[in-house]
Design a protein around this motif. Structure first.
Motif, PDB file in Angstrom:
ATOM      1  N   PRO A   1       4.851  19.392  -5.869  1.00  0.00           N
ATOM      2  CA  PRO A   1       6.269  19.454  -6.066  1.00  0.00           C
ATOM      3  C   PRO A   1       6.905  18.380  -5.064  1.00  0.00           C
ATOM      4  O   PRO A   1       8.088  17.763  -5.282  1.00  0.00           O
ATOM      5  N   GLN A   2       6.499  18.401  -3.807  1.00  0.00           N
ATOM      6  CA  GLN A   2       7.159  17.759  -2.805  1.00  0.00           C
ATOM      7  C   GLN A   2       6.857  16.043  -2.511  1.00  0.00           C
ATOM      8  O   GLN A   2       7.226  15.748  -1.757  1.00  0.00           O
ATOM      9  N   ALA A   3       5.786  15.838  -3.586  1.00  0.00           N
ATOM     10  CA  ALA A   3       5.405  14.344  -3.501  1.00  0.00           C
ATOM     11  C   ALA A   3       6.289  13.441  -4.225  1.00  0.00           C
ATOM     12  O   ALA A   3       5.922  12.465  -4.572  1.00  0.00           O
ATOM     13  N   HIS A   4       7.557  13.872  -4.076  1.00  0.00           N
ATOM     14  CA  HIS A   4       8.342  12.874  -5.095  1.00  0.00           C
ATOM     15  C   HIS A   4       9.266  12.044  -4.284  1.00  0.00           C
ATOM     16  O   HIS A   4       9.940  10.888  -4.518  1.00  0.00           O
ATOM     17  N   GLY A   5       9.205  12.353  -2.742  1.00  0.00           N
ATOM     18  CA  GLY A   5       9.873  11.294  -2.055  1.00  0.00           C
ATOM     19  C   GLY A   5       9.291   9.977  -1.809  1.00  0.00           C
ATOM     20  O   GLY A   5       7.995   9.815  -1.666  1.00  0.00           O
ATOM     21  N   LEU A   6      10.114   9.142  -1.275  1.00  0.00           N
ATOM     22  CA  LEU A   6       9.482   7.607  -1.132  1.00  0.00           C
ATOM     23  C   LEU A   6       8.430   7.687   0.139  1.00  0.00           C
ATOM     24  O   LEU A   6       7.492   6.876  -0.007  1.00  0.00           O
ATOM     25  N   ALA A   7       9.164   8.468   1.192  1.00  0.00           N
ATOM     26  CA  ALA A   7       8.248   8.540   2.578  1.00  0.00           C
ATOM     27  C   ALA A   7       7.045   9.202   2.015  1.00  0.00           C
ATOM     28  O   ALA A   7       5.925   8.581   2.645  1.00  0.00           O
ATOM     29  N   ILE A   8       6.706  10.311   1.461  1.00  0.00           N
ATOM     30  CA  ILE A   8       5.564  10.792   0.911  1.00  0.00           C
ATOM     31  C   ILE A   8       4.523   9.977   0.191  1.00  0.00           C
ATOM     32  O   ILE A   8       3.618   9.765   0.300  1.00  0.00           O
ATOM     33  N   ARG A   9       5.346   9.038  -0.815  1.00  0.00           N
ATOM     34  CA  ARG A   9       4.449   8.097  -1.628  1.00  0.00           C
ATOM     35  C   ARG A   9       3.979   7.242  -0.745  1.00  0.00           C
ATOM     36  O   ARG A   9       2.718   6.566  -0.882  1.00  0.00           O
ATOM     37  N   LEU A  10       4.658   6.716   0.199  1.00  0.00           N
ATOM     38  CA  LEU A  10       4.160   5.414   1.066  1.00  0.00           C
ATOM     39  C   LEU A  10       3.178   5.936   1.915  1.00  0.00           C
ATOM     40  O   LEU A  10       1.974   5.299   2.169  1.00  0.00           O
ATOM     41  N   ALA A  11       3.148   7.120   2.690  1.00  0.00           N
ATOM     42  CA  ALA A  11       2.350   7.632   3.524  1.00  0.00           C
ATOM     43  C   ALA A  11       0.858   7.933   2.533  1.00  0.00           C
ATOM     44  O   ALA A  11      -0.095   7.734   3.057  1.00  0.00           O
ATOM     45  N   ALA A  12       1.059   8.399   1.222  1.00  0.00           N
ATOM     46  CA  ALA A  12      -0.277   8.563   0.606  1.00  0.00           C
ATOM     47  C   ALA A  12      -0.727   7.195   0.061  1.00  0.00           C
ATOM     48  O   ALA A  12      -1.906   6.930   0.280  1.00  0.00           O
ATOM     49  N   GLY A  13       0.170   6.231  -0.050  1.00  0.00           N
ATOM     50  CA  GLY A  13      -0.391   4.857  -0.236  1.00  0.00           C
ATOM     51  C   GLY A  13      -1.028   4.360   0.884  1.00  0.00           C
ATOM     52  O   GLY A  13      -2.098   3.746   0.883  1.00  0.00           O
ATOM     53  N   LEU A  14      -0.618   4.594   2.252  1.00  0.00           N
ATOM     54  CA  LEU A  14      -1.292   4.115   3.238  1.00  0.00           C
ATOM     55  C   LEU A  14      -2.518   4.841   3.641  1.00  0.00           C
ATOM     56  O   LEU A  14      -3.600   4.273   3.916  1.00  0.00           O
ATOM     57  N   ALA A  15      -2.579   6.129   3.420  1.00  0.00           N
ATOM     58  CA  ALA A  15      -3.889   6.999   3.667  1.00  0.00           C
ATOM     59  C   ALA A  15      -4.774   6.340   2.486  1.00  0.00           C
ATOM     60  O   ALA A  15      -5.984   6.425   2.870  1.00  0.00           O
ATOM     61  N   GLY A  16      -4.394   5.935   1.279  1.00  0.00           N
ATOM     62  CA  GLY A  16      -5.604   5.461   0.394  1.00  0.00           C
ATOM     63  C   GLY A  16      -5.987   4.249   0.687  1.00  0.00           C
ATOM     64  O   GLY A  16      -7.236   3.755   0.742  1.00  0.00           O
ATOM     65  N   ALA A  17      -5.158   3.210   1.238  1.00  0.00           N
ATOM     66  CA  ALA A  17      -5.741   2.010   1.774  1.00  0.00           C
ATOM     67  C   ALA A  17      -6.702   2.352   2.892  1.00  0.00           C
ATOM     68  O   ALA A  17      -7.623   1.707   3.186  1.00  0.00           O
ATOM     69  N   ALA A  18      -6.350   3.088   3.791  1.00  0.00           N
ATOM     70  CA  ALA A  18      -7.262   3.566   5.039  1.00  0.00           C
ATOM     71  C   ALA A  18      -8.532   4.041   4.536  1.00  0.00           C
ATOM     72  O   ALA A  18      -9.563   3.646   5.152  1.00  0.00           O
ATOM     73  N   ILE A  19      -8.639   4.941   3.395  1.00  0.00           N
ATOM     74  CA  ILE A  19      -9.852   5.148   2.838  1.00  0.00           C
ATOM     75  C   ILE A  19     -10.643   4.175   2.439  1.00  0.00           C
ATOM     76  O   ILE A  19     -11.906   3.939   2.779  1.00  0.00           O
ATOM     77  N   VAL A  20      -9.918   3.207   1.586  1.00  0.00           N
ATOM     78  CA  VAL A  20     -10.908   2.138   1.109  1.00  0.00           C
ATOM     79  C   VAL A  20     -11.374   1.413   2.299  1.00  0.00           C
ATOM     80  O   VAL A  20     -12.624   0.576   2.220  1.00  0.00           O
ATOM     81  N   LEU A  21     -10.542   0.945   3.229  1.00  0.00           N
ATOM     82  CA  LEU A  21     -11.140   0.083   4.408  1.00  0.00           C
ATOM     83  C   LEU A  21     -11.824   0.884   5.092  1.00  0.00           C
ATOM     84  O   LEU A  21     -13.054   0.221   5.927  1.00  0.00           O
TER      85      LEU A  21
END
Length: 157
Positions: A40-60
């Motif tokens: 439920p707390q994952a609706h903020g832009l900062a959290i979505r951005l951090a999750a996107g960066l974490a996903g990119a780090a996983i792929v790299l």
């Protein structure tokens, strides 16, 4: 204990290593995505951005780990040598080898190249029985006889 006879293992053929890296990366990305969708707390832009960066780090990280450089790992009876894809022995480097993971048909080896006064270079070498062209037993004997069988510094010598 007498030294193991010389052997050489060709590096670069590691399909099981690549598959396991892909599975761990996929599981990590899936759990991150599920958390992002269900928390439920994952609706903020900062959290979505951090999750996107974490996903990119996983792929790299997965892409970096899955890349296995071709080459040869040689044991001459006294020391280890890592050679590049070129067949000239002058392109190789000497170093110390230790076992990080030993699963019987797969080993993850830690090859440390000592640099003059600088921080040592560590190279991780995934080696599989399927790509060893009959040298698997010789490699395992050489790893054991070179004193690299145990990575625990408290283990008796």
């Amino acid at each position: 204990m007498r030294a193991s006879p010389p052997c050489a293992i060709r590096l670069g053929h590691a399909p099981a290593w690549r598959l396991s890296i892909a599975l761990v990366a996929a599981a990590s990305a899936a759990s991150l995505g599920a958390w992002l969708l269900l928390a439920p707390q994952a609706h903020g832009l900062a959290i979505r951005l951090a999750a996107g960066l974490a996903g990119a780090a996983i792929v790299l990280a997965a892409a970096s780990l899955a890349r296995v450089r071709p080459g040869m790992l040689r044991w001459d009876g006294a020391g280890w040598r890592l050679e590049g894809p070129a067949t000239r022995p002058s392109t190789g480097v000497d170093g110390e080898l230790s076992v990080a993971v030993d699963l019987g048909t797969f080993m993850l080896l830690r090859f440390v190249v000592a640099c003059d006064g600088r921080r040592p270079q560590v190279r991780w070498l995934p080696v599989e029985r399927s790509g060893s062209s009959g040298e698997w037993h010789a490699l395992r004997c050489a790893v054991g006889s070179s004193g690299a069988a145990s990575t625990d510094p408290r283990a008796p010598a």
